[in-house]
Design a protein around this motif. Structure first.
Motif, PDB file in Angstrom:
ATOM      1  N   LYS A 264       0.833  -1.200   0.000  1.00 23.82           N
ATOM      2  CA  LYS A 264       0.000   0.000   0.000  1.00 23.82           C
ATOM      3  C   LYS A 264       0.869   1.251   0.000  1.00 23.82           C
ATOM      4  O   LYS A 264       0.575   2.236  -0.698  1.00 23.82           O
ATOM      5  CB  LYS A 264      -0.925  -0.001   1.208  1.00 23.82           C
ATOM      6  CG  LYS A 264      -2.021  -1.063   1.154  1.00 23.82           C
ATOM      7  CD  LYS A 264      -2.865  -1.053   2.416  1.00 23.82           C
ATOM      8  CE  LYS A 264      -3.928  -2.148   2.373  1.00 23.82           C
ATOM      9  NZ  LYS A 264      -4.726  -2.185   3.639  1.00 23.82           N
ATOM     10  N   GLU A 265       1.973   1.215   0.762  1.00 17.70           N
ATOM     11  CA  GLU A 265       2.887   2.361   0.788  1.00 17.70           C
ATOM     12  C   GLU A 265       3.534   2.597  -0.570  1.00 17.70           C
ATOM     13  O   GLU A 265       3.900   3.737  -0.902  1.00 17.70           O
ATOM     14  CB  GLU A 265       3.971   2.129   1.839  1.00 17.70           C
ATOM     15  CG  GLU A 265       3.451   2.147   3.272  1.00 17.70           C
ATOM     16  CD  GLU A 265       4.517   1.739   4.275  1.00 17.70           C
ATOM     17  OE1 GLU A 265       5.608   1.294   3.835  1.00 17.70           O
ATOM     18  OE2 GLU A 265       4.266   1.845   5.499  1.00 17.70           O
ATOM     19  N   GLN A 266       3.660   1.510  -1.352  1.00 15.80           N
ATOM     20  CA  GLN A 266       4.284   1.605  -2.676  1.00 15.80           C
ATOM     21  C   GLN A 266       3.267   1.927  -3.774  1.00 15.80           C
ATOM     22  O   GLN A 266       3.587   1.855  -4.958  1.00 15.80           O
ATOM     23  CB  GLN A 266       5.007   0.290  -3.011  1.00 15.80           C
ATOM     24  CG  GLN A 266       6.192  -0.011  -2.117  1.00 15.80           C
ATOM     25  CD  GLN A 266       7.282   1.030  -2.250  1.00 15.80           C
ATOM     26  OE1 GLN A 266       7.728   1.330  -3.357  1.00 15.80           O
ATOM     27  NE2 GLN A 266       7.701   1.603  -1.125  1.00 15.80           N
ATOM     28  N   GLY A 267       2.060   2.262  -3.366  1.00 18.85           N
ATOM     29  CA  GLY A 267       1.060   2.678  -4.344  1.00 18.85           C
ATOM     30  C   GLY A 267       0.265   1.559  -4.979  1.00 18.85           C
ATOM     31  O   GLY A 267      -0.415   1.771  -5.989  1.00 18.85           O
ATOM     32  N   ASP A 286       8.159   0.787 -11.275  1.00 18.87           N
ATOM     33  CA  ASP A 286       9.006  -0.373 -11.547  1.00 18.87           C
ATOM     34  C   ASP A 286       8.783  -1.432 -10.465  1.00 18.87           C
ATOM     35  O   ASP A 286       8.925  -1.160  -9.263  1.00 18.87           O
ATOM     36  CB  ASP A 286      10.472   0.063 -11.574  1.00 18.87           C
ATOM     37  CG  ASP A 286      11.417  -1.041 -12.030  1.00 18.87           C
ATOM     38  OD1 ASP A 286      10.992  -2.212 -12.061  1.00 18.87           O
ATOM     39  OD2 ASP A 286      12.586  -0.722 -12.348  1.00 18.87           O
ATOM     40  N   LEU A 287       8.467  -2.650 -10.893  1.00 25.64           N
ATOM     41  CA  LEU A 287       8.186  -3.714  -9.927  1.00 25.64           C
ATOM     42  C   LEU A 287       9.423  -4.101  -9.135  1.00 25.64           C
ATOM     43  O   LEU A 287       9.310  -4.590  -7.994  1.00 25.64           O
ATOM     44  CB  LEU A 287       7.609  -4.936 -10.646  1.00 25.64           C
ATOM     45  CG  LEU A 287       6.210  -4.761 -11.237  1.00 25.64           C
ATOM     46  CD1 LEU A 287       5.753  -6.040 -11.908  1.00 25.64           C
ATOM     47  CD2 LEU A 287       5.214  -4.345 -10.165  1.00 25.64           C
ATOM     48  N   ALA A 292      12.150  -4.526  -3.891  1.00 29.82           N
ATOM     49  CA  ALA A 292      13.230  -4.055  -3.030  1.00 29.82           C
ATOM     50  C   ALA A 292      12.671  -3.441  -1.751  1.00 29.82           C
ATOM     51  O   ALA A 292      13.242  -3.618  -0.655  1.00 29.82           O
ATOM     52  CB  ALA A 292      14.094  -3.045  -3.783  1.00 29.82           C
ATOM     53  N   ALA A 293      11.567  -2.739  -1.866  1.00 29.79           N
ATOM     54  CA  ALA A 293      10.945  -2.130  -0.687  1.00 29.79           C
ATOM     55  C   ALA A 293      10.457  -3.194   0.286  1.00 29.79           C
ATOM     56  O   ALA A 293      10.557  -3.030   1.516  1.00 29.79           O
ATOM     57  CB  ALA A 293       9.789  -1.233  -1.125  1.00 29.79           C
TER      58      ALA A 293
END
Length: 327
Positions: A264-267, A286-287, A292-293
């Motif tokens: 969710k934080e990554q959109g 970019d996936l 990485a996140a």
């Protein structure tokens, strides 16, 4: 001269110029009181296909089939089956069509075998010399040989569906029209009917199969059309329909809650957390950065990728509605 039919002689201009086994143009059915059951349907069923006619209950599927088989008159528009107009050419067309519509009409006091013998004897094109052999073969093909002597009134709903399908298979057909053929069947029976449909298609029969089960259409059909509220939403090869919808990002991890938070934080939108699997809409970014996140946040990633879109995904994308996917 054109062939005679129950509704008059066929005219040359009535011939369908297309190459579909079934074609409709602006086919419409409005019932008394103004109810619009089928609204301007343009449909093309390719020869040799297993064509899934898909839609929720009440979407207009059965009404369409009844018009195709000449059971009811359209309000406007045209329907051609095997290149001939319906219902004008019903007498010429129907001997080449096997059909199971809204469940079979059976004589409850007769056995399953005698019901099929009665059906076959009513067919003016059927050879009486091979009748019993063909009935036995049809019963065997749908798994009813052991119950052939039992009265039809003692049959379960699934057995009645099988018997109706056997009636449609008494003679070789160019087209088989099946309206919800797995209704009332247990999972094993459903698999058997799907296998039978594939076998019929491999023998050259075009199969037109209506269903409200998305997984049934996806497993057995080469082409499909989606109906909703009497209107055609889309049609084409099943693979193309699914490809038209975006797949979903899927993450396999023993840390699903943390993974859902990071996504969710990554959109990532529409995040769904289920045990060790988390899915969501594929983001624009970019996936590799999303992966990485997850790792940077301490999420143990055991699987990461985009799953191919299903027919269910395509339906929801097209209509914005949910659907009965398992029955």
């Amino acid at each position: 001269m054109g062939e005679a039919s129950a509704t008059g002689p066929e005219r040359r201009e009535d011939r369908d110029p297309g190459d579909g086994v079934i074609t409709t143009r602006a086919l419409t059915k409005r019932y008394r009181g103004g109810q619009l059951a089928v609204d301007g349907l343009h449909l093309t069923v390719p020869a040799g296909s297993v064509f899934g006619f898909l839609g929720p209950n009440g979407s207009g599927k059965t009404t369409t089939i009844r018009m195709l088989m000449g059971l009811i008159e359209p309000t406007s528009g045209t329907a051609h089956v095997l290149g001939r107009p319906m219902p004008r050419s019903a007498r010429a067309v129907l001997p080449h069509v096997g059909a199971l519509i809204e469940g079979p009409a059976l004589y409850g006091f007769l056995s399953g075998r005698d019901n099929l013998l009665r059906y076959d004897s009513a067919d003016p094109t059927a050879d009486p010399r091979t009748r019993r052999a063909r009935v036995a073969a049809a019963l065997d093909r749908v798994g009813l040989t052991a119950a052939a002597g039992k009265k039809a009134k003692a049959y379960s709903l699934g057995m009645k569906q099988r018997l109706g399908l056997a009636a449609a298979l008494l003679q070789p057909r160019r087209l088989l029209v099946l309206d919800e053929p797995t209704n009332g069947l247990d999972p094993q029976g459903m698999r058997e009917i799907r296998t039978l449909v594939r076998e019929l298609a491999s023998d050259g029969t075009t199969v037109f199969l209506s269903s409200h089960l998305l997984d049934e259409i996806e497993q057995v059909c080469s082409h499909a059309a989606v109906m909703a509220q009497g209107r055609l939403i889309t049609q084409g090869p099943v693979a193309d329909l699914a490809a038209g919808a975006r797949g979903r990002l899927a993450v396999t991890t023993p840390d699903p809650s943390d993974a859902g938070r990071v996504l969710k934080e990554q959109g990532v939108a529409d995040v769904v957390v289920a045990e060790e699997r988390v899915t969501g809409e594929v983001p624009e970014r970019d996936l590799a950065e999303v992966n990485a996140a997850l790792v940077a946040a301490g999420v143990r990633v055991r699987g990461f990728g985009v799953e191919r879109a299903s027919l269910e995904d395509a339906f929801v994308a097209l209509t914005g509605e949910g659907f009965d996917v398992a029955g």
